[in-house]
Structure formats: C-alpha cells, structure tokens
Enzyme design. Structure first.
Site, mmCIF file in Angstrom:
data_model
loop_
_atom_site.group_PDB
_atom_site.id
_atom_site.type_symbol
_atom_site.label_atom_id
_atom_site.label_comp_id
_atom_site.label_asym_id
_atom_site.label_seq_id
_atom_site.Cartn_x
_atom_site.Cartn_y
_atom_site.Cartn_z
ATOM 1 N N GLU A 1 63.235 -3.705 21.902
ATOM 2 C CA GLU A 1 64.453 -3.396 21.154
ATOM 3 C C GLU A 1 64.750 -1.900 21.155
ATOM 4 O OE1 GLU A 1 66.177 -3.825 16.594
ATOM 5 O OE2 GLU A 1 64.822 -5.350 17.382
ATOM 6 N N HIS B 1 72.160 2.432 17.411
ATOM 7 C CA HIS B 1 71.600 1.274 18.102
ATOM 8 C C HIS B 1 72.425 0.919 19.328
ATOM 9 C CE1 HIS B 1 69.304 -2.459 18.423
ATOM 10 N NE2 HIS B 1 70.449 -3.053 18.673
#
Length: 457
Positions: free
Chosen positions: A109, A407
């Site tokens: 991630e 992100h």
C-alpha cells in the site's frame, strides 16, 4: 513498482536472528538519512550496508536477489508452485527508547512507509517513542468436556497446580535453560455455550524470544491426560490463544505543538483535529475498525518483514480492541499541560526472533539484523511504535487535507504502471493524473495512448 517510497524490494518473510555487534552498529547507525527517497535502489542498499554493517549476503537478501527461493519455500508449506513478492521499504527517523532504528516494512500500500517515517521525524523532536512490554507470557487453552461435576473438577485440577506446572516445566529443556517455561495455571468455568457448560484450563507459559505457538501447543498436549484424569472429563481442544493479553506492548510519544503546523493549518487546529478524529474512533466501532486498520498498516508491515505471524497479531489486536464488550480504538490521543499532542498505543504483540519460519527465511534474518534487535521484547517495542506513528499519519491527514491527497499521489504511480507506462513515463503520467485529479485507469490509458500516437506530447 508498487509502494516506491524508501523501497529496496522484497520477496516474502521469515528467519532467525544472527549475532549482532551492537556497539559497532551504534557507532554508525542513524535513522535520519537525508534524501534517502531520491537515491537509486542501489544507492539505498549501499547506504544501509554502510550504516548497519550488513554482509553482502544480507544485502542481497534484502534486495530480493538472494532471498527465499522456491526450493526453500517447498519445505515451508504444501503444494508450493513459486513465490509471491511484496515491496520491502525502510522507514526512517525512528528513535525508540533513545536508540535510532531503521525499520523494514513489507507492504504493497502506498503512503504507509512515507507516512510512518514523517511522523517518526515529528516524534523525534519530542524525544522519540518510549515503549515497553510485559513479560512474554502466552496462554495455552485446554478444553474439558463431559466432567460430571464441573465445580469439583475445577478444584481437583487447582489442587494439583504445583505438580502440573512442574510437569510442564520439563517439557522443553532448552526453554527452561533460557529462563522460560510455565508461570501459572488457571481453570475457567464456561457456564453458557451452544453445547452447555464446560471447563477451560489456561496454562500461562513464558516463551522468551519465541512467538511461542509450538511450545504452547506441545505443553497443552502433554498435560491433557493428567487433566482428563483429574477432572473425570474428556479433553477436547488443546491450542494456544492468539488473544495474548498477558504479552502487551505499549508505546507513547509527545509531538511538540510547534511541529504540527503546516501549510494553512495552525498547530492548534491540527492538534485538536487529531484528537477529535481519535474521539470518533473511540466512540464508534464503524470508525474504530478503519482507525485500527491504519495502526495495523504499520504493525503488519514490520511483522511480515521480520518473518512473524501477522494473522496471529491481527487476531489478537482486534480481540483486544473489543475486550470490554464494545469494539473501540487501540490508541489514545490528547494534549498535555503544555498543549503538546500526546499519543499512546497498547496492544497484544506476540512476535519472536527465533523459531518457526524465522529459521529459514534469509530476508527476515537480514531485516532483524538491519533493526539491530537482540530480543523479542525489543522487536515488539519497535513494532508498536511504528503502529503509533502510522496511526498519527492517518489521523493528521484525515483531520486536515484529507486522506486522498498524499495517498493518491503515490497511488497514481500504480495506476500509471497498470495502464502500461514504463520508465520515465511512469512518473510523468502519475503527475498528470494528480494534476487532473483523475487518478483512474481509464484516463491513464487515454493519456498514454495519446502520447504514443503523437497526438499529444
């Protein structure tokens, strides 16, 4: 390449601790490495070799060039057909109990390694992370069914407690020599269940620097006949519990108020926003689930990198979060008398540096060497500190600019690669997607097609 920040590549996880020259490492090791992100893969690895005193073999294991191979994997699990790779990054800036530590993290991630590293940098200005663990005591459970008189059976077992503990102490002579072994024995009466009442014996076992599953299960099996005879019942399950609530890891940190301000956000605004975001998780299980997942982003990444059982750690953490009958936050955030932000995290953390899969995985051995840990408790202290740092990173983003800004910048690289971009076009396409605020695979393909056809440059 997935999860590019501070990446040195990765192959899978597990291993056994090698001897550590702590004095030599302490002379050169600092977790503050300016510009590490901008170095090439080869340069990052060379920097770690210099700072942590890695051998060529250890460096090759961390790089993925000489990690776990298929032949080794074939002896670890059933029906092996190959290997599954994850990116292996290094979190920087961590100072735990006054010691700088480079933290390997295996995760796919984006933003996790970068987020934890930045929060560790903020925490350094307040003295870093202070962490400690309780004794490495695990619980083996032995279920007893069909005892004719449960209260009498419970007392009969407790009357022989000293003898049972003495028997358990002789099961593992190596563990006994290291100072581990049985510590206590408890008998619980489960009064209500789908099959009616029964007894459960808890054998409390100090497993020293191991995770402890094998030692616990062996001890439970060995005591089963004696317990059946004493109770007049039938022993059914004999298995460890992953709710390791006697083996807790705790970390705390202080972020000086002035370190919290950024862009148009005042320090007080950031601090109070973080505390309000935590309060949401403390009060609401729907939010707490995602809040704790953010903590586990950091925890699991280190657990995997060091060859430990991340499923056991996950199970224990979430069970602990619900121990009072309602699922809630594992962490706590507030302000001290000076107005600084203060945070803490407490959770079960059953990890080891010897035994199990850690014996055979070269990458995990090298990861432990990189960290310079000499005990399972020290490893747990680092892991829980990373969990707290990652929690802070998520709360800070949510309370200010929103989770997607940072992100999605990192996620855009993955989208660019999935669309077929290669080489320099990956970063170029990622920047374009972020600028357009359309980080989607269909738009990435459109742009890439236009570039390749010359219709757009």
């Amino acid at each position: 390449m997935l999860g590019r920040e501070n990446c040195i590549t990765y192959s899978t996880a597990s291993s056994s601790l090698l001897p550590i020259d702590r004095e030599r490492i302490a002379m050169t090791l600092s977790s503050r490495i300016s510009g590490f992100y901008n170095l090439s893969l080869e340069e990052r690895l060379a920097e770690l070799i210099r700072r942590a005193g890695l051998t060529d073999e250890e460096a090759r294991a961390l790089s993925g060039a000489a990690g776990l191979d298929a032949a080794q994997a074939d002896h670890m699990i059933e029906n092996v057909i190959g290997l599954h790779a994850l990116p292996l990054g290094v979190a920087l800036n961590f100072q735990v109990n006054g010691r700088d530590v480079l933290v390997p993290m295996a995760i796919e991630e984006p933003s996790v390694v970068a987020g934890a590293s930045f929060m560790a940098k903020l925490a350094r200005s307040g003295g870093g992370f202070h962490a400690h663990t309780s004794a490495p005591e695990m619980i083996a459970q032995i279920q007893i069914l069909d005892a004719p008189d449960l209260p009498s059976a419970r007392l009969a077992i407790l009357e022989q407690k000293a003898d049972l503990l003495a028997e358990a102490a002789e099961i593992d002579p190596v563990l006994k020599k290291l100072g581990g072994g049985p510590r206590d024995l408890e008998v619980r009466l489960i009064s209500e269940s789908p099959i009616g009442p029964f007894l459960v014996v808890h054998l409390i076992y100090d497993v020293r620097d191991a995770m402890g599953a094998n030692a616990l299960n062996t001890a439970a099996e060995r005591l089963a006949p004696r317990l059946a005879a004493l109770s007049g019942g039938r022993v059914h399950l004999r298995i460890l519990s992953n709710l390791a609530d006697r083996r807790l890891a705790r970390a705390r940190c202080t972020i000086p108020l002035q370190e919290l301000a950024f862009d148009d956000f005042s320090a007080e605004e950031v601090r109070d926003g973080i505390i309000a975001a935590w309060a949401f998780a403390a009060a609401d299980p729907y939010r707490a689930a995602t809040h704790n997942k953010g903590i586990m982003n950091g925890v699991d990444a280190v657990v995997i990198a060091t060859g430990n059982d991340w499923r056991a750690v996950e199970a224990g953490a979430h069970a602990y979060a619900a121990r009072n009958g309602r699922y809630t936050s594992l962490s706590a955030w507030g302000r001290d008398a000076q107005g600084n932000l203060v945070g803490s995290l407490e959770m079960p953390l059953a990890v080891g540096i010897v035994g199990g899969a850690t014996r055979v995985h070269p990458t995990a051995r090298a990861a432990l060497k990189l960290m310079g840990v000499s005990s399972a408790s020290e490893l747990a202290e680092i892991i829980v500190s990373v969990g707290l740092a990652q929690n802070l990173a998520a709360l800070r983003a949510l309370a200010t600019e929103g989770i997607q800004r940072g992100h999605m910048t990192l996620h855009a690289r993955q989208v660019a690669i999935a669309a077929g971009a290669e080489g320099e076009w990956i970063e170029r396409l990622a920047r374009r997607l972020v600028e357009e605020k359309t980080v989607r695979i269909d738009r990435a393909v459109e742009i890439l097609t236009a570039w390749r056809s010359g219709a757009e440059t």
